[in-house]
Design an enzyme around this catalytic site. Structure first.
Site, PDB file in Angstrom:
ATOM      1  N   PRO A 245      34.276  36.153  46.094  1.00  0.00           N
ATOM      2  CA  PRO A 245      34.856  36.566  44.807  1.00  0.00           C
ATOM      3  C   PRO A 245      33.835  36.979  43.742  1.00  0.00           C
ATOM      4  O   PRO A 245      33.683  36.311  42.716  1.00  0.00           O
ATOM      5  CB  PRO A 245      35.641  35.322  44.382  1.00  0.00           C
ATOM      6  CG  PRO A 245      34.856  34.188  44.966  1.00  0.00           C
ATOM      7  CD  PRO A 245      34.354  34.697  46.291  1.00  0.00           C
ATOM      8  N   CYS A 246      33.189  38.102  43.972  1.00  0.00           N
ATOM      9  CA  CYS A 246      32.228  38.593  42.979  1.00  0.00           C
ATOM     10  C   CYS A 246      32.929  39.020  41.690  1.00  0.00           C
ATOM     11  O   CYS A 246      32.282  39.159  40.648  1.00  0.00           O
ATOM     12  CB  CYS A 246      31.393  39.733  43.550  1.00  0.00           C
ATOM     13  SG  CYS A 246      32.330  41.097  44.257  1.00  0.00           S
ATOM     14  N   HIS A 247      34.242  39.216  41.755  1.00  0.00           N
ATOM     15  CA  HIS A 247      34.988  39.594  40.546  1.00  0.00           C
ATOM     16  C   HIS A 247      35.083  38.439  39.550  1.00  0.00           C
ATOM     17  O   HIS A 247      35.477  38.648  38.398  1.00  0.00           O
ATOM     18  CB  HIS A 247      36.403  40.065  40.924  1.00  0.00           C
ATOM     19  CG  HIS A 247      37.207  39.042  41.660  1.00  0.00           C
ATOM     20  ND1 HIS A 247      37.068  38.819  43.018  1.00  0.00           N
ATOM     21  CD2 HIS A 247      38.174  38.174  41.239  1.00  0.00           C
ATOM     22  CE1 HIS A 247      37.902  37.866  43.397  1.00  0.00           C
ATOM     23  NE2 HIS A 247      38.582  37.457  42.340  1.00  0.00           N
TER      24      HIS A 247
END
Length: 282
Positions: A245-247
């Site tokens: 989850p780089c977001h």
């Protein structure tokens, strides 16, 4: 730049130059530290702060870069190991598996023995291409054009065997978009990256759904507070969208920051997850 900072910068620059010139001799920590007139302990800490990685890892990156060049020139594995200053093919094998996520033989043949299944799917945030090997999910990306999406996948392993089919690994991974986390423990990832990238991606997996963190916080958690920019680069290279989850990473100022698949999509993901978490508590 303050005097001491300039001295430290020059020492690290000298050390990097020494490693690049002498990597074939595989110099140890004590040897490199002596060249810049520091104790091994002090040099290790200073180098890691300035270079974003340890002297040993930096030497490995230089070594593997040269080894990859030799393999592209069709050198044998034995000759490549010897030319790189390694004691044998077993050390070359260990180096490639640790840093590249594949054996030197697999790298040399461009993934020729690697079988990759891929398929397309719809999600709340747009269409995705998802790909898997026998080890797990190796690629997940949002796309606008299927042909371009497949080409981007194939760039990673140009000689791999590709088959358009959805397998169980992909199905388990896609359940997460439906907020079905019952399959989360069944999702395995097959990642290829540097030691630093893998550490960053691992840290992203620890960010709870509905929560956000900053690039600086991740750098501090990796005990490298000066590496915010390097952290950002590693996050931008994330090969598995949403699952890693780089977001959930934003700037320290509170601004969203960039996102490989578009800031509007990032905003939608953050809002969607926040709403799901809020609903689960009601």
């Amino acid at each position: 730049m303050k005097v001491q900072e300039e001295i430290n910068f020059n020492r690290i620059a000298e050390a990097i130059h020494y490693i690049k010139i002498n990597f074939k001799n595989q110099p140890g920590l004590e040897e490199i530290a002596e060249k810049v007139n520091l104790s091994p302990f002090h040099f290790q800490r200073l180098f890691s702060e300035w270079a974003g990685t340890s002297p040993k890892r930096f030497l490995q990156y230089i070594s593997i870069g040269y080894a990859k060049q030799l393999l592209r020139e069709n050198q044998s594995l034995f000759d490549t190991a010897m030319e790189t200053g390694l004691s044998g093919t077993s050390r070359l094998h260990d180096l490639f598996v640790r840093i590249e996520g594949m054996t030197p033989g697999e790298y040399k043949n461009g993934g020729e023995d690697l079988h990759i299944n891929y398929s397309f799917a719809e999600t709340p945030f747009g269409n995705v291409i998802v790909a898997s090997t026998q080890k797990g999910i190796c690629h997940l990306a949002f796309y606008e054009d299927e042909t371009v999406a497949v080409k981007n996948l194939q760039i990673q392993f140009p000689a791999a065997n590709y088959k358009q089919i959805m397998d169980a690994a992909q199905q388990n991974a896609l359940f997460i978009f439906n907020h079905d986390r019952s399959k989360i423990q069944q999702i395995k990832l097959h990642l290829k990256g540097t030691d630093f990238q893998l550490k960053v991606w691992e840290s992203l997996l620890k960010i709870p759904m509905g929560k956000l963190t900053t690039y600086g916080t991740i750098a501090k958690n990796l005990e490298n507070p000066n590496a915010s920019r390097a952290v950002g680069t590693a996050i931008g290279d994330n090969p598995v969208a949403f699952l890693i989850p780089c977001h959930r990473v934003i700037q320290g100022s509170g601004a969203l920051g960039g996102y490989h698949w578009g800031t509007e999509r990032k905003t939608a993901m953050i809002g969607w997850e926040a709403a799901k978490v809020e609903t689960s508590y009601q």
